[in-house]
Design an enzyme around this catalytic site. Sequence first.
Site, PDB file in Angstrom:
ATOM      1  N   HIS A  10      50.868   8.506  54.439  1.00 23.93           N
ATOM      2  CA  HIS A  10      50.764   7.167  53.839  1.00 23.93           C
ATOM      3  C   HIS A  10      49.905   6.276  54.739  1.00 23.93           C
ATOM      4  O   HIS A  10      50.253   6.030  55.898  1.00 23.93           O
ATOM      5  CB  HIS A  10      52.178   6.586  53.650  1.00 23.93           C
ATOM      6  CG  HIS A  10      52.226   5.370  52.767  1.00 23.93           C
ATOM      7  ND1 HIS A  10      53.134   5.244  51.739  1.00 23.93           N
ATOM      8  CD2 HIS A  10      51.484   4.233  52.770  1.00 23.93           C
ATOM      9  CE1 HIS A  10      52.944   4.066  51.147  1.00 23.93           C
ATOM     10  NE2 HIS A  10      51.953   3.433  51.763  1.00 23.93           N
ATOM     11  N   PHE A  11      48.826   5.763  54.176  1.00 29.72           N
ATOM     12  CA  PHE A  11      47.839   4.994  54.938  1.00 29.72           C
ATOM     13  C   PHE A  11      48.462   3.771  55.628  1.00 29.72           C
ATOM     14  O   PHE A  11      49.179   3.000  54.999  1.00 29.72           O
ATOM     15  CB  PHE A  11      46.722   4.504  53.998  1.00 29.72           C
ATOM     16  CG  PHE A  11      45.685   3.683  54.715  1.00 29.72           C
ATOM     17  CD1 PHE A  11      44.578   4.297  55.285  1.00 29.72           C
ATOM     18  CD2 PHE A  11      45.824   2.314  54.847  1.00 29.72           C
ATOM     19  CE1 PHE A  11      43.632   3.543  55.964  1.00 29.72           C
ATOM     20  CE2 PHE A  11      44.882   1.550  55.528  1.00 29.72           C
ATOM     21  CZ  PHE A  11      43.786   2.172  56.078  1.00 29.72           C
ATOM     22  N   HIS A  12      48.150   3.613  56.907  1.00 30.29           N
ATOM     23  CA  HIS A  12      48.563   2.405  57.629  1.00 30.29           C
ATOM     24  C   HIS A  12      47.604   2.152  58.784  1.00 30.29           C
ATOM     25  O   HIS A  12      47.206   3.066  59.485  1.00 30.29           O
ATOM     26  CB  HIS A  12      49.996   2.523  58.140  1.00 30.29           C
ATOM     27  CG  HIS A  12      50.256   3.711  59.008  1.00 30.29           C
ATOM     28  ND1 HIS A  12      50.375   4.995  58.498  1.00 30.29           N
ATOM     29  CD2 HIS A  12      50.415   3.831  60.341  1.00 30.29           C
ATOM     30  CE1 HIS A  12      50.602   5.838  59.495  1.00 30.29           C
ATOM     31  NE2 HIS A  12      50.619   5.162  60.625  1.00 30.29           N
ATOM     32  N   GLN A  13      47.232   0.903  58.950  1.00 33.80           N
ATOM     33  CA  GLN A  13      46.348   0.504  60.044  1.00 33.80           C
ATOM     34  C   GLN A  13      47.147  -0.240  61.106  1.00 33.80           C
ATOM     35  O   GLN A  13      47.896  -1.150  60.783  1.00 33.80           O
ATOM     36  CB  GLN A  13      45.221  -0.372  59.514  1.00 33.80           C
ATOM     37  CG  GLN A  13      44.351  -0.957  60.623  1.00 33.80           C
ATOM     38  CD  GLN A  13      42.967  -1.314  60.142  1.00 33.80           C
ATOM     39  OE1 GLN A  13      42.150  -0.453  59.883  1.00 33.80           O
ATOM     40  NE2 GLN A  13      42.714  -2.594  59.991  1.00 33.80           N
TER      41      GLN A  13
END
Length: 169
Positions: A126-129
């Site tokens: 799951h994309f996270h910055q």
Amino acid sequence: MPDAWARLWAPHRLEYLRGENRPLEDNDIECPFCAIPQKSDEEGLIVHRGQTAYVVMNLYPYNAGHLLVCTFRHVAELPELTESERNEVQALTVQSMKVLRKVSNAVGFNIGINQGEVSGAGIAEHFHQHIVPRWRGDANFMPIIGKTKVIPKLLQESREQLSSGWNQI
Ligand SMILES: [Zn+2]
């Protein structure tokens, strides 16, 4: 490479890979970044909800005030994001920097995205910055705080300060 970037991929982060929030393959444990938005802001430690992405306190911070910008959609990598998702992640990152500067007097930041499990991403699915605020002389603090889950009270207090600061900018 600057010291701080090395720390983003430091071995002590293995603690995080084994962390309780890591989704396991082929089981029914829900992805934490999909579960967080279903909670209240206080319970989920959410600082701000956008249209396609949200900002949340990291439970396993490299430094105080460590934020994550996560997409609402369960997608893994930057090329999978829509244009509006990419734009909003960027806008939320900018706003997070402004708020962290205002609320905590951060003087620098490490901002980064780990893509794929080999890169050190704790939750690669799951994309996270990451947005990690920095202060002069904080380097010794980071490896210590990175090893343990921060006291929930501290995270709650930071969330409240950042959340109210968010609307003042
Ligand atoms: Zn997810």
